[in-house]
Every structure is written in C-alpha cells, then in structure tokens.
Scaffold this active site. Structure first.
Site: not given
Length: 308
Positions: A136, A164
C-alpha cells in the site's frame, strides 16, 4: 484466496456507535450494500476505515464482521497498518486468523527506510502469514513513497501479490504496470478522480474511498472501461468527480482534512440509509447540519439515491 484480485474493492469505512465501538449492524449493512452493488471485494481496516484511530480490538472486530457478512461471496482484504514490521506482523496474523483473504501493509513509517529495508519488511510480513500480502503506497499518510525499485523487486520475487497505489503519481503507476506486465501481479489505483485514466493504463482494479458512497458508479465505470467505451467511462468519471466534491464541504477552519473527508463519506452513507451513525473515531470532530444539507444536495443533483 481463489482467483486473482481484480475490479472494484472499496476501502470500507468503519461505522461506529455513539461510544466509539464498531456498529456491527451498520457494518453488515454496508458490506451487503457494496456486494449488492456488484463490487469484487471488500477492504476493511484501511485509511477510510480509520484504522490508525481504532484500538486493536475494534480493528479485529471489523474484520470478523466483514468476513462473516461476505461469506465467501467476495474476498475480504484486511489492513495490517502500523509503523514497523513487528507490529504489522501481529496485525497480519490476527487478520489471517479471522479469515481475511489477503492482508494489506504500507512500508515502515515514522522511520525513514532504505529501499532494501522496505524489501526486508515485506519479506518478513509475507513469511509470517499464509495469505497474500498487498503493498500500500500512501505517502500522504506515511510521508514516504514506496520505492519503485523495491516494489518491482518484490513483485518479481513473488513476495507481494499486488499494490494499492494511492500516491497520485500516474508516472510511477505507469512504471509499475510496465515492470510487472504479463505477470499475476495486481496493480490497483486508490484514486477516486483519475480512475478511468488508471484503468486505461492497464490497472487491474480500483480501491476508491468514494466507493463507500457511490459503489454503483465505480462498478459502472469499471464495466465501461472493460468494454473499451472510454468516452462513456470518462463521462462517468466526471460525474463521480462532482460527487467527490462532498469532501470539500466541511469548513476546514473548524476541522482537519481527514475529518472533512471521512466525515463526508459517513454523512453520505448515513443519508443513503446505509449506516446509523455518521460519527468518526476520536479525536475527529463531526460535520454540522449545514454541511449535511450541502452533501445531500450534491448527492441528489448527481443522481445518488438518498433516503434521509
């Protein structure tokens, strides 16, 4: 986890009761609302879920509720967000124990890690759990960018299953897509506002916070992109951009950016009849009635169903 992660995976808000506990009934309703809208997964315990503000018990309770409600219909990703590797491993193990299909971790923050230390972090996290790990990148929160070299190396080694990207850096996003093309590595955009561009570049899906509010719109956008109807996808993105204006409604002289944005998401969910209480976790301050009215006006104008 069966199959590869793809499509729309909203990062759920965490509905709370008046005393700050997880509102199980509202979270169950939110999961059902999103699944009915056609999303491809649920991400619980991320930034939109206020993970940084919740106790460990409340984080884990949210995971349990999401996993039970999803009941295998879609995968549930769980945030294992914390400052360093040992703490992330603890969260990741607890998430996996509770049935998460994958765990999501930033790199170490508060410290300033070298690229090799970022690689080491993810190697240790991945070795500690038997579910996939998704990286992330959210420098607005961690104040450090996941290095391209580290992500590319981790992807090549198969240590992480995907990324992400909430950096807002489309050039870096494009480089990652190019470096991992032809592999099973999944690259997701965390942007609400340039989702169509990210999908056109080859993103495998989207993790938009605004998907809590208008999941139908992001599902529609994804399907238009998959069909190659980029003009219609751009038009839907423009509509979603207008809906996203709800995050700018709150008076920033009174509350901070996070309270304004997440408070707007929760206000909209409340107005849509999905959650019972729009409060955010302490110490974030609430929106006021006039701001709720302004959010309602935006939603109605843009064709979003409002129940309250």
């Amino acid at each position: 986890m069966t199959g590869l992660l793809h499509g729309v995976i909203p990062p759920l808000t965490t509905p709370l009761t008046d005393d700050g506990d997880v509102d199980a009934a509202s979270l169950e309703r939110l999961c059902g609302f999103l699944i009915t809208a056609g999303v491809d997964g649920l991400f619980v315990g991320g930034s939109s879920g206020e993970a940084a503000l919740l106790s460990d018990d409340r984080r884990y309770r949210a995971i349990e509720i999401a996993v039970a409600t999803a009941a295998g219909q879609v995968p549930v990703l769980a945030g294992a967000l914390d400052t360093g590797t040992a703490r992330v491993i603890d969260h990741a193990r607890e998430a996996a124990k509770r049935g998460a299909s994958a765990v999501v971790s930033t790199g170490p923050f508060y410290v300033a890690p070298h690229s090799d230390e970022v690689v080491r972090h993810f190697e240790l996290v991945a070795a500690a759990v038997d579910v996939p790990v998704v990286a992330y990148d959210i420098p607005s929160a961690t104040h450090t960018h996941l290095p391209f070299s580290a992500v590319a190396r981790l992807a090549e080694m198969g240590v992480i299953a995907g990324l992400k990207d909430s950096s807002g850096d489309l050039t870096a996003f494009r480089r990652i897509l190019g470096a991992t093309a032809g592999t099973d590595f999944r690259v997701f955009t965390g942007s609400e506002t340039v989702t169509d561009l990210a999908l056109r570049l080859g993103a495998h899906g989207q993790v938009p916070g605004l998907g809590n509010v208008d999941p139908e719109g992001y599902v529609r956008l994804g399907r238009l992109a998959a069909a190659g109807d980029w003009a219609a996808a751009a038009a839907e993105q423009e509509r979603l951009l207008r809906v996203f204006a709800i995050v700018d409604v709150a008076d920033r002289r009174r509350i901070g950016f996070t309270a304004a944005a997440l408070g707007a998401f929760k206000a909209a969910q409340y107005l849509r009849g999905v959650i019972e209480n729009p409060r955010c976790a302490d110490p974030l301050l609430p929106l006021v009635d006039a701001e709720f009215d302004a959010i309602r006006t935006i939603l109605v104008t843009e064709g979003v169903d409002v129940r309250r």
